[in-house]
Design a protein around this motif. Structure first.
Motif, PDB file in Angstrom:
ATOM      1  N   PHE A 171       0.880  -1.104   0.261  1.00  0.00           N
ATOM      2  CA  PHE A 171      -0.131  -0.038   0.059  1.00  0.00           C
ATOM      3  C   PHE A 171       0.995   1.250  -0.005  1.00  0.00           C
ATOM      4  N   GLU A 172       2.103   1.302  -0.436  1.00  0.00           N
ATOM      5  CA  GLU A 172       2.793   2.543  -0.771  1.00  0.00           C
ATOM      6  C   GLU A 172       3.170   2.710  -2.149  1.00  0.00           C
ATOM      7  N   GLY A 173       3.616   3.984  -2.578  1.00  0.00           N
ATOM      8  CA  GLY A 173       3.785   4.215  -3.937  1.00  0.00           C
ATOM      9  C   GLY A 173       4.649   5.232  -3.901  1.00  0.00           C
ATOM     10  N   VAL A 174       5.309   5.739  -5.126  1.00  0.00           N
ATOM     11  CA  VAL A 174       6.158   6.969  -5.417  1.00  0.00           C
ATOM     12  C   VAL A 174       6.295   7.364  -6.738  1.00  0.00           C
ATOM     13  N   ASN A 175       6.075   8.680  -6.723  1.00  0.00           N
ATOM     14  CA  ASN A 175       6.513   9.578  -7.841  1.00  0.00           C
ATOM     15  C   ASN A 175       8.022   9.868  -7.990  1.00  0.00           C
ATOM     16  N   ILE A 176       8.631   9.795  -9.112  1.00  0.00           N
ATOM     17  CA  ILE A 176      10.056  10.033  -9.074  1.00  0.00           C
ATOM     18  C   ILE A 176      10.160  11.046 -10.175  1.00  0.00           C
ATOM     19  N   ASN A 177      10.955  12.509  -9.593  1.00  0.00           N
ATOM     20  CA  ASN A 177      10.938  13.378 -10.438  1.00  0.00           C
ATOM     21  C   ASN A 177      12.612  13.707 -10.469  1.00  0.00           C
ATOM     22  N   LEU A 178      13.092  14.019 -11.584  1.00  0.00           N
ATOM     23  CA  LEU A 178      14.512  14.749 -11.807  1.00  0.00           C
ATOM     24  C   LEU A 178      14.465  16.127 -12.416  1.00  0.00           C
ATOM     25  N   ASN A 237      28.265  18.035 -18.111  1.00  0.00           N
ATOM     26  CA  ASN A 237      28.197  18.060 -16.641  1.00  0.00           C
ATOM     27  C   ASN A 237      26.845  18.694 -15.975  1.00  0.00           C
ATOM     28  N   THR A 238      26.023  18.163 -15.349  1.00  0.00           N
ATOM     29  CA  THR A 238      25.002  18.845 -14.685  1.00  0.00           C
ATOM     30  C   THR A 238      24.771  18.223 -13.240  1.00  0.00           C
ATOM     31  N   ASN A 239      24.411  19.140 -12.220  1.00  0.00           N
ATOM     32  CA  ASN A 239      23.924  18.957 -11.000  1.00  0.00           C
ATOM     33  C   ASN A 239      22.483  18.338 -11.147  1.00  0.00           C
ATOM     34  N   TYR A 240      21.968  17.998 -10.260  1.00  0.00           N
ATOM     35  CA  TYR A 240      20.610  17.429 -10.425  1.00  0.00           C
ATOM     36  C   TYR A 240      19.935  17.537  -8.958  1.00  0.00           C
ATOM     37  N   ASN A 241      18.316  17.411  -8.964  1.00  0.00           N
ATOM     38  CA  ASN A 241      17.680  17.288  -7.803  1.00  0.00           C
ATOM     39  C   ASN A 241      16.879  16.023  -8.119  1.00  0.00           C
ATOM     40  N   VAL A 242      16.775  14.819  -7.322  1.00  0.00           N
ATOM     41  CA  VAL A 242      16.155  13.958  -7.516  1.00  0.00           C
ATOM     42  C   VAL A 242      14.862  13.819  -6.468  1.00  0.00           C
ATOM     43  N   THR A 243      13.621  13.694  -6.550  1.00  0.00           N
ATOM     44  CA  THR A 243      12.739  13.619  -5.756  1.00  0.00           C
ATOM     45  C   THR A 243      11.808  12.368  -5.616  1.00  0.00           C
ATOM     46  N   PHE A 244      11.701  11.841  -4.498  1.00  0.00           N
ATOM     47  CA  PHE A 244      10.965  10.316  -4.500  1.00  0.00           C
ATOM     48  C   PHE A 244       9.599  11.006  -3.686  1.00  0.00           C
ATOM     49  N   ASP A 245       8.582  10.996  -4.395  1.00  0.00           N
ATOM     50  CA  ASP A 245       7.436  11.662  -3.739  1.00  0.00           C
ATOM     51  C   ASP A 245       6.784  10.657  -3.244  1.00  0.00           C
ATOM     52  N   HIS A 246       6.571  10.128  -2.081  1.00  0.00           N
ATOM     53  CA  HIS A 246       5.765   9.052  -1.517  1.00  0.00           C
ATOM     54  C   HIS A 246       4.483   9.270  -1.267  1.00  0.00           C
ATOM     55  N   PHE A 247       3.620   7.916  -1.400  1.00  0.00           N
ATOM     56  CA  PHE A 247       2.155   8.214  -1.172  1.00  0.00           C
ATOM     57  C   PHE A 247       2.031   6.685  -0.582  1.00  0.00           C
ATOM     58  N   THR A 248       0.535   6.935   0.064  1.00  0.00           N
ATOM     59  CA  THR A 248      -0.004   5.725   0.386  1.00  0.00           C
ATOM     60  C   THR A 248      -1.218   5.336  -0.922  1.00  0.00           C
ATOM     61  N   THR A 249      -1.553   3.939  -1.043  1.00  0.00           N
ATOM     62  CA  THR A 249      -2.429   3.409  -1.786  1.00  0.00           C
ATOM     63  C   THR A 249      -3.605   3.054  -1.159  1.00  0.00           C
ATOM     64  N   PRO A 250      -4.908   3.211  -1.377  1.00  0.00           N
ATOM     65  CA  PRO A 250      -6.000   2.433  -1.218  1.00  0.00           C
ATOM     66  C   PRO A 250      -5.795   1.150  -0.684  1.00  0.00           C
ATOM     67  N   PHE A 251      -6.391   0.861   0.358  1.00  0.00           N
ATOM     68  CA  PHE A 251      -6.284  -0.748   1.030  1.00  0.00           C
ATOM     69  C   PHE A 251      -7.323  -1.700   0.156  1.00  0.00           C
ATOM     70  N   ALA A 252      -8.198  -1.207  -0.670  1.00  0.00           N
ATOM     71  CA  ALA A 252      -8.873  -2.005  -1.245  1.00  0.00           C
ATOM     72  C   ALA A 252      -9.453  -1.344  -2.671  1.00  0.00           C
TER      73      ALA A 252
END
Length: 252
Positions: A171-178, A237-252
């Motif tokens: 019941f966990e999920g993630v969106n990943i953004n660079l 050459n590049t710096n970057y930010n990577v974000t793991f946007d955590h969310f919970t998913t429905p139980f059913a």
């Protein structure tokens, strides 16, 4: 000093598992060639618990087939502490190279390790396409995601790839953004189903390879399990930010 000649290195990884270093023989050297411009990928994993080993890459600068003091005047090194994975990813021209695995001086007794090596196509060459490493060292270990995580980093010709490992529970999920790019970089997501630390067929889950400095996004990953995210240089050459946007998913 142990020495192995691996011949011409290609995209199929060469794997040296369960190799060892001891006090009387603290270094292993692996010689190989590449015949055109490539990304050299080295991954040192499964270093024995309580031990430490480092990884170095040198070019045979004087073309004598020997790793000597002249070659050692320049090179790349990965020397994280303890038994953390080591990695080198280097975009370079054809030539002969030496990968050196060395036992850190504070280790007691024997040190065991696994080493994988590959040479993949360089990004930014024709045909224009992302060129990801096919090796999976745990460079940045995020553990089980339970909240949002943001990390900063840099990719370049001397560090073409960064690899993040993480897991999702039920019941966990993630969106990943660079984002935050000044040149082009890409991302892809992997499930290493057989735990061999190599990207095999069917293990890539998703990728984002937009052009230029446009942000990259891999959305809505919601299956529990272990994952690897690769951030890869495309050009420059590049710096970057990577974000793991955590969310919970429905139980059913």
């Amino acid at each position: 000093m142990g020495f192995s000649n691996l011949g011409t290195l290609g995209s199929t990884p060469v794997v040296k598992n369960n190799f060892g270093l001891v006090t009387s023989d603290p270094t292993d050297v692996f010689q190989f060639k590449i015949t055109s411009s490539k990304n050299i990928n080295l991954s040192l994993t499964n270093i024995s618990a309580g031990d430490d080993a480092d990884l170095r890459l040198f070019r045979d600068a004087n073309n004598n087939g020997v790793l000597d003091s002249f070659d050692r005047t320049s090179g790349l090194v990965s020397n994280r502490g303890s038994n953390q994975d080591e990695a080198i990813n280097f975009k370079t021209s054809s030539g002969t190279f030496f990968a050196e695995v060395s036992r850190f001086s504070t280790s007691v007794g024997g040190v065991s390790y696994n080493l994988a090596l590959s040479a993949t196509e360089s990004s930014g060459t024709f045909p224009l396409a992302a060129s990801f490493s096919n090796l999976l060292p745990k460079e940045f270990v995020l553990g089980n995601l339970s909240s949002d995580v943001t990390r900063t980093g840099n990719v370049s010709n001397t560090n073409t790839a960064d690899v993040y490992s993480f897991s999702l529970g039920t019941f966990e999920g993630v969106n990943i953004n660079l984002n935050g790019l000044t040149t082009d970089a890409d991302i892809r997501l992997i499930r290493d189903f057989n735990n061999n630390r190599i990207v095999d067929a069917g293990e890539e889950i998703a990728r984002s390879t937009k052009g230029g400095t446009t942000s990259e996004l891999i959305p809505n990953i919601n299956q529990s399990g272990d994952y690897f995210l690769q951030v890869t240089e495309f050009t420059g050459n590049t710096n970057y930010n990577v974000t793991f946007d955590h969310f919970t998913t429905p139980f059913a």
